[in-house]
Motif scaffolding. Structure first.
Motif, PDB file in Angstrom:
ATOM      1  N   PRO A   1       0.826  -1.221   0.000  1.00 30.53           N
ATOM      2  CA  PRO A   1       0.000   0.000   0.000  1.00 30.53           C
ATOM      3  C   PRO A   1       0.853   1.259   0.000  1.00 30.53           C
ATOM      4  CG  PRO A   1       0.014  -0.999   2.182  1.00 30.53           C
ATOM      5  CD  PRO A   1       0.723  -1.968   1.268  1.00 30.53           C
ATOM      6  N   THR A   2       0.286   2.309  -0.546  1.00 29.17           N
ATOM      7  CA  THR A   2       1.006   3.583  -0.581  1.00 29.17           C
ATOM      8  C   THR A   2       1.084   4.231   0.794  1.00 29.17           C
ATOM      9  OG1 THR A   2      -1.056   4.747  -1.096  1.00 29.17           O
ATOM     10  CG2 THR A   2       0.308   4.049  -2.946  1.00 29.17           C
ATOM     11  N   GLY A   3       0.103   3.925   1.648  1.00 35.19           N
ATOM     12  CA  GLY A   3       0.044   4.635   2.922  1.00 35.19           C
ATOM     13  C   GLY A   3      -0.205   6.104   2.652  1.00 35.19           C
ATOM     14  N   ASP A   4       0.615   6.959   3.243  1.00 32.12           N
ATOM     15  CA  ASP A   4       0.507   8.395   2.993  1.00 32.12           C
ATOM     16  C   ASP A   4       1.550   8.864   1.986  1.00 32.12           C
ATOM     17  OD1 ASP A   4      -1.555   8.607   4.805  1.00 32.12           O
ATOM     18  OD2 ASP A   4      -0.184   8.916   6.494  1.00 32.12           O
ATOM     19  N   GLY A   5       2.294   7.911   1.411  1.00 32.40           N
ATOM     20  CA  GLY A   5       3.361   8.274   0.488  1.00 32.40           C
ATOM     21  C   GLY A   5       2.880   8.329  -0.949  1.00 32.40           C
ATOM     22  N   GLN A   6       3.829   8.474  -1.876  1.00 28.83           N
ATOM     23  CA  GLN A   6       3.522   8.539  -3.294  1.00 28.83           C
ATOM     24  C   GLN A   6       3.283   7.144  -3.855  1.00 28.83           C
ATOM     25  OE1 GLN A   6       6.889  10.587  -4.958  1.00 28.83           O
ATOM     26  NE2 GLN A   6       6.006  12.602  -4.576  1.00 28.83           N
TER      27      GLN A   6
ATOM     28  N   GLY B   1      13.393   3.672 -13.397  1.00 24.36           N
ATOM     29  CA  GLY B   1      12.717   2.546 -12.768  1.00 24.36           C
ATOM     30  C   GLY B   1      11.887   2.999 -11.577  1.00 24.36           C
ATOM     31  N   PHE B   2      10.705   2.399 -11.430  1.00 17.83           N
ATOM     32  CA  PHE B   2       9.816   2.778 -10.348  1.00 17.83           C
ATOM     33  C   PHE B   2       9.147   1.542  -9.761  1.00 17.83           C
ATOM     34  CE2 PHE B   2       9.882   6.278 -13.352  1.00 17.83           C
ATOM     35  CZ  PHE B   2      10.039   7.405 -12.547  1.00 17.83           C
ATOM     36  N   GLU B   3       8.772   1.657  -8.501  1.00 18.38           N
ATOM     37  CA  GLU B   3       7.877   0.703  -7.877  1.00 18.38           C
ATOM     38  C   GLU B   3       6.531   1.389  -7.723  1.00 18.38           C
ATOM     39  OE1 GLU B   3       8.961  -2.284  -4.614  1.00 18.38           O
ATOM     40  OE2 GLU B   3       7.924  -0.677  -3.504  1.00 18.38           O
ATOM     41  N   LEU B   4       5.499   0.749  -8.252  1.00 17.28           N
ATOM     42  CA  LEU B   4       4.153   1.310  -8.162  1.00 17.28           C
ATOM     43  C   LEU B   4       3.416   0.617  -7.025  1.00 17.28           C
ATOM     44  CD1 LEU B   4       1.927   3.140  -9.266  1.00 17.28           C
ATOM     45  CD2 LEU B   4       1.291   1.291 -10.821  1.00 17.28           C
TER      46      LEU B   4
ATOM     47  N   GLY C   1      -2.760   2.061  -4.270  1.00 18.13           N
ATOM     48  CA  GLY C   1      -3.538   3.080  -3.583  1.00 18.13           C
ATOM     49  C   GLY C   1      -5.003   2.704  -3.543  1.00 18.13           C
ATOM     50  N   PRO C   2      -5.863   3.613  -3.101  1.00 20.35           N
ATOM     51  CA  PRO C   2      -7.291   3.294  -2.976  1.00 20.35           C
ATOM     52  C   PRO C   2      -7.993   3.152  -4.322  1.00 20.35           C
ATOM     53  CG  PRO C   2      -6.873   5.589  -2.394  1.00 20.35           C
ATOM     54  CD  PRO C   2      -5.541   4.935  -2.537  1.00 20.35           C
ATOM     55  N   HIS C   3      -7.417   3.730  -5.402  1.00 13.94           N
ATOM     56  CA  HIS C   3      -8.092   3.689  -6.700  1.00 13.94           C
ATOM     57  C   HIS C   3      -7.040   3.568  -7.806  1.00 13.94           C
ATOM     58  CE1 HIS C   3     -10.674   4.683 -10.083  1.00 13.94           C
ATOM     59  NE2 HIS C   3     -11.728   4.701  -9.274  1.00 13.94           N
ATOM     60  N   PRO C   4      -7.207   2.623  -8.752  1.00 16.40           N
ATOM     61  CA  PRO C   4      -6.221   2.461  -9.826  1.00 16.40           C
ATOM     62  C   PRO C   4      -6.136   3.664 -10.749  1.00 16.40           C
ATOM     63  CG  PRO C   4      -8.145   1.067 -10.209  1.00 16.40           C
ATOM     64  CD  PRO C   4      -8.268   1.593  -8.824  1.00 16.40           C
ATOM     65  N   GLY C   5      -7.184   4.497 -10.778  1.00 16.72           N
ATOM     66  CA  GLY C   5      -7.116   5.709 -11.582  1.00 16.72           C
ATOM     67  C   GLY C   5      -6.005   6.637 -11.112  1.00 16.72           C
ATOM     68  N   GLU C   6      -5.761   6.671  -9.794  1.00 20.47           N
ATOM     69  CA  GLU C   6      -4.685   7.494  -9.259  1.00 20.47           C
ATOM     70  C   GLU C   6      -3.337   6.976  -9.721  1.00 20.47           C
ATOM     71  OE1 GLU C   6      -5.127   7.584  -5.054  1.00 20.47           O
ATOM     72  OE2 GLU C   6      -7.166   8.401  -5.095  1.00 20.47           O
TER      73      GLU C   6
ATOM     74  N   ALA D   1      -0.456   8.905 -11.998  1.00 19.39           N
ATOM     75  CA  ALA D   1       0.961   8.980 -11.626  1.00 19.39           C
ATOM     76  C   ALA D   1       1.837   8.434 -12.748  1.00 19.39           C
ATOM     77  CB  ALA D   1       1.202   8.208 -10.330  1.00 19.39           C
ATOM     78  N   LEU D   2       1.382   7.354 -13.381  1.00 19.29           N
ATOM     79  CA  LEU D   2       2.119   6.767 -14.498  1.00 19.29           C
ATOM     80  C   LEU D   2       2.177   7.744 -15.671  1.00 19.29           C
ATOM     81  CD1 LEU D   2       3.481   4.419 -15.977  1.00 19.29           C
ATOM     82  CD2 LEU D   2       1.215   3.463 -16.410  1.00 19.29           C
ATOM     83  N   ARG D   3       1.047   8.378 -15.962  1.00 13.19           N
ATOM     84  CA  ARG D   3       1.024   9.355 -17.052  1.00 13.19           C
ATOM     85  C   ARG D   3       1.983  10.512 -16.778  1.00 13.19           C
ATOM     86  NH1 ARG D   3      -2.317  11.057 -21.260  1.00 13.19           N
ATOM     87  NH2 ARG D   3      -2.089  13.286 -21.687  1.00 13.19           N
TER      88      ARG D   3
END
Length: 346
Positions: free
Chosen positions: A275-280, A319-322, A325-330, A334-336
């Protein structure tokens, strides 16, 4: 012991039987000639590959796939009443690669002759076109295109922006398909759901942008009623695991667009359930860890001849780790943004 050929049978293997139906299509950077005994077999080809943009990787080779409808005794009697056909078993040796369900339903590929033979029983093509397409036809097409063009085959999705692609890596169930659907709806180009093929020197990436598969539990994440209706009116397929999914045709240009050509990789995104928690949602990774982490997720590709050159090129990508979060739209937004930053960087 000599082969027991019947003296009256001039063509015991059926190798000289003419094909009555023909289709030529561009798939994964190659030109494919499909030769079929029956029109319903070309229907399988069209369902999978018709209407896709032509992709260019190298001077396009001509590859031939012969499709044969077996007319002997039904090998899968009562198949229409069974939950699914036999599992295809992988075989190989002496320059051949095979996927074999039984004596009637099989796919053999010979990269050295740039050809393949795929045979189907009437029962399989009629009652289980999904398995016929994905386990036999796709095996032939993907193997031929990959081996003849020396591509690196990855179990990963890929979306892009302005010609730059982001590889989406994650285990089954990690959310690649749902993320890809939201990215598509937000204007990113859709290249592939879970099978990306990379030219190791240029990092040009090809894929088949035909279908995307979503479970019904993903529907609440699509607030637009018209989009939900589009998804729910798609055919439903049943995976080997027993999971049922909507098979959404991404060639419907009303909602977004498929990638018009190959994408040049610019980023690798590892999708996790953390989970993202409160982070990005997107957490930047150190470049030196990319190739090692990608190799761990791609055991088959890491054994292919082009892997070392590919791994060297990947180490220079973003490189990123995704994280979830609460909604895949978010996550899609972020990916965009990450792709916008990559394509606007000097």
């Amino acid at each position: 012991m000599k082969p027991n050929f019947e003296s009256h049978q001039a063509d015991p293997f059926g190798e000289h039987q003419p094909a009555a139906f023909r289709r030529e299509l561009s798939v994964l950077g190659a030109r494919f000639e499909f030769l079929a005994d029956a029109p319903e077999l070309l229907d399988l080809v069209d369902q999978a590959y018709a209407g896709l943009p032509a992709q260019v990787l190298k001077p396009a080779p001509l590859l031939q796939v012969r499709l044969r409808l077996m007319a002997g005794e039904p090998s899968l009697a009562g198949l229409g009443e069974r939950p699914e056909p036999p599992l295809a078993r992988m075989q190989g040796g002496a320059g051949f690669f095979g996927a074999v369900m039984d004596a009637e339903n099989l796919s053999w590929v010979c990269p050295s002759t740039r050809s393949a033979l795929v045979s189907f029983s009437p029962e399989l093509s009629r009652f289980f076109p999904y398995h016929a397409r994905y386990e036999l036809l796709e095996f032939a097409v993907f193997t031929l295109a990959c081996r003849t063009q020396q591509l690196v085959p990855l179990h990963a999705g890929c979306v892009g922006l302005n010609g730059v692609g982001a590889l989406l890596v994650g285990e089954s169930g990690a959310g690649k398909s749902t993320l890809s659907a939201h990215a598509f709806l937000q204007g990113l180009d859709f290249l592939t759901e879970d099978a990306a093929f990379v030219e190791p020197e240029s990092l040009r990436t090809a894929g088949v942008a035909n279908f995307l598969h979503l479970r019904s539990d993903a529907l609440p994440f699509f607030e637009d009623a018209a989009v939900r209706d589009w998804i729910q009116h798609s055919p439903v397929i049943r995976r080997r695991s027993g999971v049922e999914k909507f098979e959404i045709d991404m060639r419907d240009k009303a909602w977004g667009r498929v990638a018009p050509t190959t994408l040049k990789l610019g980023a690798v995104i590892f999708i996790t359930k953390q989970p993202t928690g409160d982070g990005q949602a997107l957490v930047r990774l150190a470049g030196h860890t990319l190739a090692e982490r990608l190799a761990q997720s791609q055991p088959y590709a890491a054994q292919q001849p082009g892997w070392s050159g590919f791994a060297e090129q990947v180490s220079h990508l973003a490189g990123f780790e995704l994280r979830r979060g609460p909604h895949p739209g978010e996550a899609a937004r972020a990916l965009r943004q990450a792709l916008q930053d990559l394509t606007s960087a000097p």
